[in-house]
Design a protein around this motif. Structure first.
Motif, PDB file in Angstrom:
ATOM      1  N   ARG A   1       0.832  -1.203   0.000  1.00 40.72           N
ATOM      2  CA  ARG A   1       0.000   0.000   0.000  1.00 40.72           C
ATOM      3  C   ARG A   1       0.872   1.261   0.000  1.00 40.72           C
ATOM      4  O   ARG A   1       0.589   2.231  -0.715  1.00 40.72           O
ATOM      5  CB  ARG A   1      -0.937  -0.017   1.208  1.00 40.72           C
ATOM      6  CG  ARG A   1      -1.923   1.157   1.266  1.00 40.72           C
ATOM      7  CD  ARG A   1      -2.935   0.963   2.380  1.00 40.72           C
ATOM      8  NE  ARG A   1      -3.815  -0.184   2.104  1.00 40.72           N
ATOM      9  CZ  ARG A   1      -4.914  -0.112   1.369  1.00 40.72           C
ATOM     10  NH1 ARG A   1      -5.293   1.049   0.841  1.00 40.72           N
ATOM     11  NH2 ARG A   1      -5.658  -1.177   1.160  1.00 40.72           N
TER      12      ARG A   1
ATOM     13  N   THR B   1       0.804   3.841  -3.109  1.00 38.64           N
ATOM     14  CA  THR B   1       0.142   5.092  -2.734  1.00 38.64           C
ATOM     15  C   THR B   1       1.137   6.225  -2.576  1.00 38.64           C
ATOM     16  O   THR B   1       0.988   7.299  -3.178  1.00 38.64           O
ATOM     17  CB  THR B   1      -0.647   4.904  -1.425  1.00 38.64           C
ATOM     18  OG1 THR B   1      -1.626   3.875  -1.617  1.00 38.64           O
ATOM     19  CG2 THR B   1      -1.340   6.198  -1.021  1.00 38.64           C
TER      20      THR B   1
ATOM     21  N   ASP C   1       1.900   7.019  -6.346  1.00 38.14           N
ATOM     22  CA  ASP C   1       0.693   7.851  -6.400  1.00 38.14           C
ATOM     23  C   ASP C   1      -0.411   7.176  -7.216  1.00 38.14           C
ATOM     24  O   ASP C   1      -1.103   7.809  -8.023  1.00 38.14           O
ATOM     25  CB  ASP C   1       1.030   9.237  -6.987  1.00 38.14           C
ATOM     26  CG  ASP C   1      -0.078  10.268  -6.710  1.00 38.14           C
ATOM     27  OD1 ASP C   1      -0.849  10.046  -5.735  1.00 38.14           O
ATOM     28  OD2 ASP C   1      -0.182  11.248  -7.465  1.00 38.14           O
ATOM     29  N   LEU C   2      -0.573   5.870  -6.985  1.00 40.16           N
ATOM     30  CA  LEU C   2      -1.617   5.089  -7.646  1.00 40.16           C
ATOM     31  C   LEU C   2      -2.397   4.307  -6.595  1.00 40.16           C
ATOM     32  O   LEU C   2      -2.334   3.076  -6.522  1.00 40.16           O
ATOM     33  CB  LEU C   2      -1.005   4.130  -8.672  1.00 40.16           C
ATOM     34  CG  LEU C   2      -0.291   4.771  -9.868  1.00 40.16           C
ATOM     35  CD1 LEU C   2       0.432   3.701 -10.684  1.00 40.16           C
ATOM     36  CD2 LEU C   2      -1.300   5.514 -10.740  1.00 40.16           C
ATOM     37  N   PRO C   3      -3.138   5.005  -5.736  1.00 39.60           N
ATOM     38  CA  PRO C   3      -3.787   4.329  -4.601  1.00 39.60           C
ATOM     39  C   PRO C   3      -4.765   3.241  -5.009  1.00 39.60           C
ATOM     40  O   PRO C   3      -5.024   2.313  -4.226  1.00 39.60           O
ATOM     41  CB  PRO C   3      -4.497   5.473  -3.868  1.00 39.60           C
ATOM     42  CG  PRO C   3      -4.628   6.562  -4.883  1.00 39.60           C
ATOM     43  CD  PRO C   3      -3.425   6.453  -5.762  1.00 39.60           C
ATOM     44  N   ALA C   4      -5.302   3.301  -6.221  1.00 41.91           N
ATOM     45  CA  ALA C   4      -6.262   2.274  -6.641  1.00 41.91           C
ATOM     46  C   ALA C   4      -5.618   0.889  -6.666  1.00 41.91           C
ATOM     47  O   ALA C   4      -6.307  -0.127  -6.457  1.00 41.91           O
ATOM     48  CB  ALA C   4      -6.819   2.619  -8.017  1.00 41.91           C
ATOM     49  N   LEU C   5      -4.308   0.836  -6.906  1.00 43.51           N
ATOM     50  CA  LEU C   5      -3.632  -0.459  -6.958  1.00 43.51           C
ATOM     51  C   LEU C   5      -3.586  -1.150  -5.596  1.00 43.51           C
ATOM     52  O   LEU C   5      -3.425  -2.365  -5.515  1.00 43.51           O
ATOM     53  CB  LEU C   5      -2.199  -0.289  -7.484  1.00 43.51           C
ATOM     54  CG  LEU C   5      -2.065   0.027  -8.977  1.00 43.51           C
ATOM     55  CD1 LEU C   5      -0.606   0.299  -9.322  1.00 43.51           C
ATOM     56  CD2 LEU C   5      -2.601  -1.129  -9.808  1.00 43.51           C
TER      57      LEU C   5
ATOM     58  N   ASP D   1      -5.952  -1.707  -3.602  1.00 44.34           N
ATOM     59  CA  ASP D   1      -7.111  -2.579  -3.408  1.00 44.34           C
ATOM     60  C   ASP D   1      -7.452  -3.396  -4.645  1.00 44.34           C
ATOM     61  O   ASP D   1      -8.489  -4.060  -4.676  1.00 44.34           O
ATOM     62  CB  ASP D   1      -8.320  -1.726  -3.007  1.00 44.34           C
ATOM     63  CG  ASP D   1      -8.080  -0.975  -1.704  1.00 44.34           C
ATOM     64  OD1 ASP D   1      -7.614  -1.620  -0.742  1.00 44.34           O
ATOM     65  OD2 ASP D   1      -8.336   0.241  -1.655  1.00 44.34           O
ATOM     66  N   ASP D   2      -6.571  -3.352  -5.626  1.00 43.97           N
ATOM     67  CA  ASP D   2      -6.767  -4.187  -6.816  1.00 43.97           C
ATOM     68  C   ASP D   2      -6.762  -5.654  -6.370  1.00 43.97           C
ATOM     69  O   ASP D   2      -5.854  -6.116  -5.684  1.00 43.97           O
ATOM     70  CB  ASP D   2      -5.635  -3.928  -7.812  1.00 43.97           C
ATOM     71  CG  ASP D   2      -5.854  -4.618  -9.149  1.00 43.97           C
ATOM     72  OD1 ASP D   2      -6.092  -5.846  -9.154  1.00 43.97           O
ATOM     73  OD2 ASP D   2      -5.735  -3.942 -10.179  1.00 43.97           O
TER      74      ASP D   2
ATOM     75  N   ALA E   1      -3.905  -7.178  -3.771  1.00 47.07           N
ATOM     76  CA  ALA E   1      -4.217  -6.691  -2.430  1.00 47.07           C
ATOM     77  C   ALA E   1      -3.521  -7.475  -1.330  1.00 47.07           C
ATOM     78  O   ALA E   1      -3.242  -6.933  -0.250  1.00 47.07           O
ATOM     79  CB  ALA E   1      -5.736  -6.720  -2.212  1.00 47.07           C
TER      80      ALA E   1
END
Length: 404
Positions: free
Chosen positions: A254, A258, A262-266, A268-269, A273
């Protein structure tokens, strides 16, 4: 403050890496180490190369802080000298060929029969029993027999490790065993006879890989710089080189995606995860990481990873390690003497707050022979005769061959 092993005397008939590493560790801790060498060239590690001002790199690494006595162990006279030195010592270490110590009258049972408090270590390739006990062994052979080579390298090619791992493992266990035996002796007065196998030391280091095989029935894959159980864990490209990143847990993943990418969506991919999912989708995961890391220089990425608390390291060449800023900042280098010139040597990694490792000089072959002969009980004239014969032998050995 005194060093922990001040007052302890170790006699060692040793060569190559494993036993010399063990006794060098003891010397660093303050023990007096008497190194018994052959008169015909001494420890053969002296002649592996001549890169350190004419002395072998292995020898300089492994033999600081020792006294060297050169005697002929094939002679009654030479064996008697060593026996007298051992009779007043605390520890005797040897890594001769299988059975050689016993043939010389220097086996554990014989030595301890009238010196029961003596600590004796027999360091061999395969131990004193079993179908391979009589075999000679070297680091490369033990790396093969232990399975280390089978998990080291890439999928296409197994390789040995770049350092003598089997030798180092057994040398470290040897030093540990001596310390444990001395501690018990100081409590009980009882010495020890210790059998140490290079194979068993190295198989112990196989650790998680061995347990993986035992409980899955599957040989762990060779992963290069990667890790069979963790992802992402590998070297990734930067715009000017590579950076090794080792994400050990989901919190680290995370932070990486993040705070660094700077790709926070990854975070919770579903593919990434958890570590189990990242290993299952390793190729996709590594591709995502590589796409991002290639945007920065190595220095820029290193700074971003450090600020985010993500475990990472630059892959350094040895010239960079010699001048590593962390080692320099912690003042880890000292100057020691060799027979030809002073050299830098790294302090041992264990640091006592109230004292510093001994860091003695590297001895020339037979440098302390005369003094040790006198100490063993010989008269000065007899000691002079032995030294002069040894010097004459060395001079003859080093003469160039006569051509006809």
């Amino acid at each position: 403050m005194t060093l922990p092993l001040d007052g302890v005397t170790v006699v060692s008939i040793e060569q190559a890496v494993a036993a010399p590493l063990a006794t060098r560790n003891l010397a660093d801790l303050g023990a007096r180490v008497i190194k018994v060498e052959r008169i015909d060239g001494g420890d053969f590690a002296r002649e592996y190369d001549h890169v350190v001002h004419g002395t072998g790199a292995h020898f300089v690494w492994l033999n600081r802080g020792k006294e060297s006595i050169a005697v002929d162990l094939k002679s009654i006279e030479g064996r008697a000298v060593v026996r007298r030195l051992v009779d007043t010592a605390d520890v005797f270490v040897q890594n001769l060929a299988p059975g050689a110590a016993e043939r010389l009258g220097l086996g554990a049972d014989e030595l301890r029969s009238n010196h029961p408090e003596l600590v004796v270590v027999n360091l061999s390739g395969y131990g004193t029993a079993g179908p391979m006990s009589d075999r000679k062994a070297y680091d490369l052979l033990i790396q093969a027999e232990s399975g280390l080579i089978s998990i080291t390298g890439t999928a296409e090619s197994p390789v040995k490790t770049g350092i003598p791992t089997a030798d180092i493992a057994s040398g470290m266990y040897c030093a540990q065993a001596v310390l444990a035996a001395l501690l018990r002796r100081w409590r009980t007065g009882q010495g020890a006879s210790i059998d140490l196998s290079m194979l068993e030391a190295t198989v112990e280091w196989m650790g998680h890989a061995m347990y993986t095989q035992m409980h899955t029935g599957m040989q762990p894959a060779r992963m290069g710089l990667g890790h069979s159980s963790i992802a992402p864990y590998d070297a990734f490209p930067t715009s000017d080189g590579q950076m090794l990143i080792g994400v050990q847990n989901d919190k680290g993943w995370r932070a990486l995606v993040t705070d660094v990418f700077d790709l926070p969506a990854l975070a919770d991919d579903a593919r990434f995860a958890t570590n189990v999912q990242r290993v299952r989708h390793r190729h996709e995961c590594d591709a995502v990481v590589a796409e991002q890391t290639s945007q920065w220089t190595t220095a820029e990425l290193d700074a971003r990873l450090a600020a985010a608390g993500v475990p990472a390291a630059q892959i350094k060449d040895l010239d960079q390690v010699v001048d590593h800023p962390q080692l320099r900042a912690r003042n880890r280098w000292r100057t020691i003497a060799t027979e030809n010139a002073p050299v830098e040597a790294l302090l041992p990694p264990v640091t006592f707050a109230d004292t510093e490792a001994a860091m003695g000089d590297v001895p020339a072959l037979g440098q302390h022979t005369h003094a040790l002969l006198i100490e063993s009980g010989l008269e000065a004239a007899a000691a002079d005769d032995i030294v002069s014969r040894s010097v004459a032998f060395q001079a003859k050995r080093l003469q160039p061959a006569q051509t006809k």
